[in-house]
Design a protein around this motif. Sequence first.
Motif, PDB file in Angstrom:
ATOM      1  N   LEU A 134      18.931  41.903  16.676  1.00 35.73           N
ATOM      2  CA  LEU A 134      20.554  41.944  17.564  1.00 35.73           C
ATOM      3  C   LEU A 134      20.896  42.860  17.683  1.00 35.73           C
ATOM      4  N   SER A 135      21.602  43.227  19.074  1.00 38.26           N
ATOM      5  CA  SER A 135      22.335  44.652  19.386  1.00 38.26           C
ATOM      6  C   SER A 135      22.920  45.289  18.112  1.00 38.26           C
ATOM      7  N   THR A 136      23.076  46.582  18.402  1.00 37.06           N
ATOM      8  CA  THR A 136      23.740  46.909  16.839  1.00 37.06           C
ATOM      9  C   THR A 136      25.192  48.558  18.084  1.00 37.06           C
ATOM     10  N   VAL A 137      26.542  48.126  16.792  1.00 38.44           N
ATOM     11  CA  VAL A 137      27.425  48.872  17.132  1.00 38.44           C
ATOM     12  C   VAL A 137      27.568  49.854  16.064  1.00 38.44           C
ATOM     13  N   PRO A 138      28.618  51.093  16.411  1.00 35.41           N
ATOM     14  CA  PRO A 138      29.195  51.512  15.097  1.00 35.41           C
ATOM     15  C   PRO A 138      30.080  51.161  14.561  1.00 35.41           C
ATOM     16  N   CYS A 139      30.226  50.766  13.128  1.00 43.18           N
ATOM     17  CA  CYS A 139      31.448  50.799  12.467  1.00 43.18           C
ATOM     18  C   CYS A 139      31.478  51.576  11.056  1.00 43.18           C
ATOM     19  N   PHE A 140      33.126  51.451  11.368  1.00 44.16           N
ATOM     20  CA  PHE A 140      33.020  52.318  10.100  1.00 44.16           C
ATOM     21  C   PHE A 140      33.535  51.737   8.371  1.00 44.16           C
ATOM     22  N   ILE A 141      32.477  52.483   7.560  1.00 45.86           N
ATOM     23  CA  ILE A 141      32.248  51.456   6.573  1.00 45.86           C
ATOM     24  C   ILE A 141      32.092  52.544   5.549  1.00 45.86           C
ATOM     25  N   GLY A 167      33.355  55.730   4.553  1.00 43.27           N
ATOM     26  CA  GLY A 167      34.194  56.797   5.372  1.00 43.27           C
ATOM     27  C   GLY A 167      33.138  57.302   6.183  1.00 43.27           C
ATOM     28  N   LYS A 168      31.868  56.639   6.689  1.00 42.49           N
ATOM     29  CA  LYS A 168      30.935  56.976   7.678  1.00 42.49           C
ATOM     30  C   LYS A 168      30.767  56.230   9.082  1.00 42.49           C
ATOM     31  N   LEU A 169      30.031  56.375   9.556  1.00 40.86           N
ATOM     32  CA  LEU A 169      29.757  55.130  10.898  1.00 40.86           C
ATOM     33  C   LEU A 169      28.597  54.760  10.750  1.00 40.86           C
ATOM     34  N   GLN A 170      28.370  53.593  11.024  1.00 43.94           N
ATOM     35  CA  GLN A 170      27.253  52.951  10.821  1.00 43.94           C
ATOM     36  C   GLN A 170      26.646  51.635  11.307  1.00 43.94           C
ATOM     37  N   PRO A 171      25.946  51.929  12.298  1.00 46.26           N
ATOM     38  CA  PRO A 171      25.365  50.832  12.831  1.00 46.26           C
ATOM     39  C   PRO A 171      25.206  49.273  12.322  1.00 46.26           C
TER      40      PRO A 171
END
Length: 501
Positions: A429-436, A438-442
Amino acid sequence: MATFYFFAIRTMTGTDLFTQYENDPGIYDEMCHEHAIRSHYSKVFEGMSDIPVETLQQKDMQAGELFMNQGITFTVYNDDAGIERIFPFDIIPRILTSAEWEHIEKGIKQRLRALNLFLKDIYSVQQILKDGIIPAELIATCPHYMREVFGIKVPHDLFVHISGIDLIRSDDGTFYILEDNLRTPSGVSYMLANREVTKRIFPEILTSSKVRMVSNYPLLLNNILASLSPQQIANPTVVLLTPGVFNSAYFEHTFLARQMGIALVEGRDLLVDNHKVYMKTTAGLQQVHVIYRRIDDDYLDPLVFNTNSILGIPGLMSAYRKGNVAIANAVGNGVADDKAVYACVPEMIKYYLNEDIILPNVPTYSLEKEDERKYVFDNVEKMVLKRTNQSGGYGMVMGNKVSEKEIKEVEKAVKETPREFIAQPIIKLSTVPCFIDGKLQPRHVDLRPYALCGPDGIDIVPGGLTRVALREGSLVVNSSQGGGSKDTWVVDLPPLTTPIP
């Protein structure tokens, strides 16, 4: 004499988060392409560039508090630690361009037109079976095909009024239909709540991005429900029928009833007299013309279906058959939700519409066919096996995540009841950035747009519910399996890219 040195410690900002974002180059990332930000994310990138990470963390906490204060929860029935949970929300929006949305919208409308014609056909003349397009035994063995409603005439010949069609995006950026939800699709309240929370935490970015609105969904839904009334009156009585407070989507039931200004009722609040449905009120009985039901078919009428049901209304099906009450969605739609029938939708589109499919299915293997079953188990590490009549991420086996012993157990179950299983290749599946943390993670996502079908056509609010697999590496987005959600934006920007500084 002591010497003191003072160092200026630079505060991390959104620019740092985007710069440090690492996505897998083998997976389609919806924000980044070759270390460049796709242009439809540019306003979010610009708006967050100067925001300190600590402020973003505060906004993340604020979002959680807003959800908690509004009681936005879901239920996990098999968790001994407690069943009520706040729905996880990620503050970074998932963004689609207007061109992408136009393609999705056309594909969903085409699919729903064909599925509605299929349901009308399958509960009347069954021409598609007579012509051999779909095997008759496939329908005969479907547990959600309701013979009890065969021949019932529904208002405007519409069986599907509210749908949630699940899409995924593969590693080459292609959108695929993953699943059809045509019975009692849930989650639209989370879509609406996500947008309201985003308005609170990022009002300027939302405005500058020119995001299309979704807030008119309850109005559209209310208008369509009213249009289904068997009696041509100015103000038909519409109610939302809920199983009650212990249902996993009860928050949504109360939310939608409140937004539409209609009564939220349980089965005990309604009765049938002389083939008409009435609601008990303090002023006496009031006839009900339309029921938006959030109860499964089996529990709607104990005189026809499950005799032990205390959720439904005795005699409801007699009123339905007489045409004195409309039910949305129509009773019996589950036959089109069956994952084995899903594989036939491209043939339905060709048969009923004489069109090629716009949004393709995920390739699907029937485990009733010996050659396909052999191929699946010879390549099981590349496959996901699903039970044809389960949802919510249950009854699913990821071939690359289970032991040899578990594979043998699944193979045995498949051989015993092959009709109950299908298999599909595992799609990245495609990924999007998530704020987890304190960082942006796909993280991997899917998309559930909500379509409303009425006598004047099909309306789809732009966006839908993006569900996120919050566990690193997971492809399972369902909330019951540890998933969360995002606000979904449709913006009128070209799909270009800009370099990350």
